[in-house]
Design an enzyme around this catalytic site. Structure first.
Site, PDB file in Angstrom:
ATOM      1  CG  ASP A 165      -1.927   1.133   1.121  1.00 31.99           C
ATOM      2  OD1 ASP A 165      -2.905   0.906   0.609  1.00 31.99           O
ATOM      3  OD2 ASP A 165      -1.522   2.284   1.459  1.00 31.99           O
ATOM      4  CD  GLU A 191      -4.391   4.151  -1.462  1.00 29.14           C
ATOM      5  OE1 GLU A 191      -4.602   4.656  -0.232  1.00 29.14           O
ATOM      6  OE2 GLU A 191      -5.347   4.198  -2.279  1.00 29.14           O
TER       7      GLU A 191
END
Length: 348
Positions: free
Chosen positions: A221, A264
């Site tokens: 992430d 993301e």
């Protein structure tokens, strides 16, 4: 190829009593040799590797053997033409016309090939008849030429239609392949999208499980990604995602599976990967991402959760959950780091 040889054999059989036997034997012998030559060419083509079957390598050979076979057929028919036997001459012309029709059916998508085949088969006997003193013989020759002109016209239309159909077929196949790729690929990063990742990862995990191997799953992430979007705009955020997708692709082995799960967040599955190697890959990913930047003052980092396990004691969904929890622990511990979870004993 077989049809032209059988047509010549049948013609010789039907006209055996009308034709010169020596000419018949010579014609059939030469035609047998050319038929065997073409057969060898086809067998060689079939046995060749797929990457060695390009038109550039084989089209000229095919043209040469086709022209040779058609020319021998036409000259052989002329050689056995009985001078004073109108019935025998008509029989030969009928077979020659039949051969021209078969050329249309076989090579109609290749107009030049069709025309060359028709000319080589029909013209020798037709020109000979045209030069004979009998009006009937000349009439037969003219009728053949008229028929040939219609065949040439029809060939042009048929060749154009087949070429258009072939082009449309391949365009549709190409569009279908692009649609399949688009349905499985994240358009921004070039990695698998969420659905494709789970499909490929499940298949790879099952295969690895059959081999009782090790498996590693990474969840990645991007740190403070919302802040990047808010500060520099979504276009800058998209560029960051694209560059991270490139980094992941460069670090991935051929058997590895990577995908963008959304936003993301990325996931990777590394089959048959010992813990030490998985940690090395995760750390290399983290370090390469840390070299990226949005501006001279704002860099990019990522938090990575890594889980390693033996496949016979693991479930893909459980591995992803554990890797996701490890990723959040990496964020809680300061971000820009790799957190490792070991579900079962692995071999380093």
């Amino acid at each position: 190829m077989l049809g032209s040889y059988l047509a010549a054999a049948m013609l010789c059989w039907m006209g055996w009593e009308r034709f010169d036997h020596e000419a018949v034997i010579t014609w059939m012998s030469v035609l047998t040799a050319t038929t065997l030559l073409r057969t060898v060419m086809f067998i060689t083509y079939r046995r060749a590797a797929p990457n060695q079957r390009s038109p550039q390598q084989w089209e000229r050979r095919y043209w040469l053997t086709l022209a040779l076979s058609a020319g021998i057929w036409g000259l052989g028919a002329l050689a056995v033409m009985p001078v004073g036997d109108l019935v025998g001459q008509t029989l030969i012309i009928l077979f020659a016309v039949g051969m021209s029709v078969s050329a249309v059916s076989c090579y109609s998508s290749f107009r030049n090939m069709t025309l060359v085949s028709i000319a080589l088969v029909l013209l020798p006997c037709t020109i000979w008849l045209l030069l004979q003193p009998s009006a009937l013989q000349q009439g037969i020759a003219l009728a053949v030429l008229v028929f040939a002109s219609f065949v040439v016209s029809a060939t042009r239309s048929l060749s154009s239609a087949l070429e258009t159909a072939w082009r449309l077929k391949h365009e549709m196949e190409h569009a279908h392949r692009l649609a399949i790729i688009a349905s499985c690929t994240d358009g921004l990063t070039g990695l698998n999208n969420r659905r494709a990742f789970f499909d490929h990862a499940s298949a790879q995990h099952a295969l690895c499980k059959q081999q009782s191997g090790l498996v590693a799953v990474l969840m990645l992430d991007i740190d403070y990604f919302k802040q990047i979007n808010d500060t520099f705009g979504h276009a800058a955020g998209d560029r960051v995602l694209q560059r991270i997708g490139t980094v992941i692709s460069d670090c991935l082995r051929d058997d590895g599976i990577a995908g963008r799960l959304g936003g993301e967040e990325f996931a990777l599955l590394l089959p048959n990967t010992p813990q030490a190697e998985a940690v090395e890959i995760a750390e290399r990913l983290r370090a390469l991402i840390a070299q990226l930047n949005v501006s001279s003052e704002h860099g990019v980092t990522a938090s990575i959760g890594l889980v390693c396990a033996t496949t016979e004691e693991s479930d893909l969904d459980a591995l992803l959950v554990c890797a996701d929890k490890a990723m959040y622990r990496a964020k809680a511990a300061g971000r820009n780091r790799v957190e490792l979870v070991e579900l079962a004993r692995t071999t380093a």
